[in-house]
Design a protein around this motif. Structure first.
Motif, short mmCIF file in Angstrom:
data_model
loop_
_atom_site.label_atom_id
_atom_site.label_comp_id
_atom_site.label_asym_id
_atom_site.label_seq_id
_atom_site.Cartn_x
_atom_site.Cartn_y
_atom_site.Cartn_z
N SER A 46 32.18 41.63 51.29
CA SER A 46 32.23 42.19 49.94
C SER A 46 31.00 43.05 49.70
CB SER A 46 32.27 41.05 48.91
OG SER A 46 32.19 41.56 47.59
N LYS A 49 31.82 43.45 43.45
CA LYS A 49 33.02 42.93 42.78
C LYS A 49 33.15 43.45 41.36
CE LYS A 49 33.07 38.69 45.53
NZ LYS A 49 33.03 37.20 45.51
N ASN A 75 42.08 41.07 36.99
CA ASN A 75 42.02 40.87 38.43
C ASN A 75 43.34 41.28 39.05
OD1 ASN A 75 40.54 40.13 40.67
ND2 ASN A 75 40.08 38.07 39.89
N LYS A 79 45.36 40.45 45.27
CA LYS A 79 44.11 40.42 46.03
C LYS A 79 43.88 39.04 46.64
CE LYS A 79 40.22 40.17 43.84
NZ LYS A 79 39.07 40.51 42.98
N PRO A 81 41.22 36.42 48.41
CA PRO A 81 39.77 36.21 48.50
C PRO A 81 39.31 36.18 49.95
CG PRO A 81 40.88 34.14 48.01
CD PRO A 81 41.94 35.21 47.95
N ASP A 85 34.79 33.11 49.85
CA ASP A 85 34.95 33.13 48.39
C ASP A 85 36.05 32.20 47.90
OD1 ASP A 85 32.94 34.98 48.20
OD2 ASP A 85 34.30 36.71 48.22
N ASP A 92 34.87 35.75 39.82
CA ASP A 92 35.41 37.10 40.00
C ASP A 92 36.51 37.30 38.97
OD1 ASP A 92 36.17 39.57 40.86
OD2 ASP A 92 37.05 38.90 42.74
N ASP A 217 38.25 47.51 41.26
CA ASP A 217 37.83 46.14 41.52
C ASP A 217 37.68 45.92 43.02
OD1 ASP A 217 37.11 43.52 40.70
OD2 ASP A 217 39.10 42.78 41.24
N ASP A 218 36.78 45.03 43.37
CA ASP A 218 36.64 44.47 44.71
C ASP A 218 36.43 45.54 45.79
OD1 ASP A 218 36.32 42.33 46.37
OD2 ASP A 218 38.45 42.08 46.78
N ARG A 220 35.10 46.53 49.25
CA ARG A 220 34.85 45.80 50.49
C ARG A 220 34.67 46.77 51.66
NH1 ARG A 220 39.30 40.83 50.71
NH2 ARG A 220 38.85 39.92 48.63
#
Length: 240
Positions: A46, A49, A75, A79, A81, A85, A92, A217-218, A220
């Motif tokens: 990650s 976030k 969220n 997705k 984790p 996580d 999150d 979002d998120d 990575r």
């Protein structure tokens, strides 16, 4: 004479068969493309976030409109984790929203940048982010800075879809360690090579009107941590 012709045909066919066999040996293997050696330790980690207030900024030319950005509760349902996580879903819970109010249609763009460059450990292979695009044909680009401080932009995809979608771009490797996106160098010490600056959205001139919303979002990356994981405990770090 017929016997000689027959032998010649057989010889030509044999050469063609041998060439076909050799050609098949040159075909790329999907399992090895992009792997320079077996010494790879790929891991998805990650980067951000979008949970911290004030950590991202938005900007666009005042000639074309007004832009604002803030966190919202939400969220992406699809997705998954990361292994580390699992069980921490309560940490999150937010996404970053961007609102653009266009003054008029035209060829314009806006940026979403981190308050500080986000350094990536190892050698990054891909970068991904979840985006809610609101079905507008605007284009999303990733803004990065390499080991030497050179800035690059990488196309991630269009935002012409409804709901959440994970967009991914590949970080092209440097062909010689001097040109392109250079992520490491034995000549300048040991420090993270690639930094994520943020994103740029190039607007479709025909759809850049009214009010536009998008959410992120998120963030990575898939990175090669072989050198990092195999660093000897008694070996000094070249970062002084």
């Amino acid at each position: 004479m017929k016997k000689l012709v027959t032998i010649s045909i057989i010889a030509v066919l044999s050469m063609g068969f041998a060439f076909a066999q050799n050609a098949s040996l040159q075909e790329p293997n999907p399992e090895t493309v992009g792997a320079d050696s077996a010494e790879l330790a790929l891991q998805e980690i990650s980067v951000d976030k979008f949970e911290r207030e004030g950590s991202w900024n938005v900007h666009m030319s005042a000639d074309y409109g007004v832009i604002t950005g803030r966190l919202f509760a939400g969220n992406p349902a699809m997705k998954e984790p990361l292994p580390g996580d699992e069980g921490k879903e309560d940490q999150d819970t937010q996404v970053y929203g961007v609102r653009v109010d266009f003054f008029r249609r035209g060829k314009n763009s806006f940026t979403i940048t981190s308050g500080r460059p986000l350094a990536i450990q190892g050698v990054a292979k891909t970068v991904s982010v979840w985006v809610c695009g609101r079905n507008a044909d605007h284009e999303l680009y990733l803004l990065v800075q390499d080991y030497f401080g050179h800035n690059y932009e990488l196309f991630m995809g269009t935002l012409g879809f409804s709901g959440w979608k994970k967009l991914t771009c590949v970080i092209p490797p440097s062909p010689d360690g001097e040109h392109g996106i250079v992520q490491s160098s034995a000549y300048y010490g040991d420090r993270p090579g690639l930094k994520i600056i943020g994103f740029r959205v190039d607007c479709n001139p025909m759809q850049a009107r009214g009010t536009y919303y998008m959410y992120l979002d998120d963030l990575r990356t898939v990175t090669d941590l072989y050198d990092y994981n195999n660093h000897d405990e008694d070996d000094m770090t070249d970062n002084w």
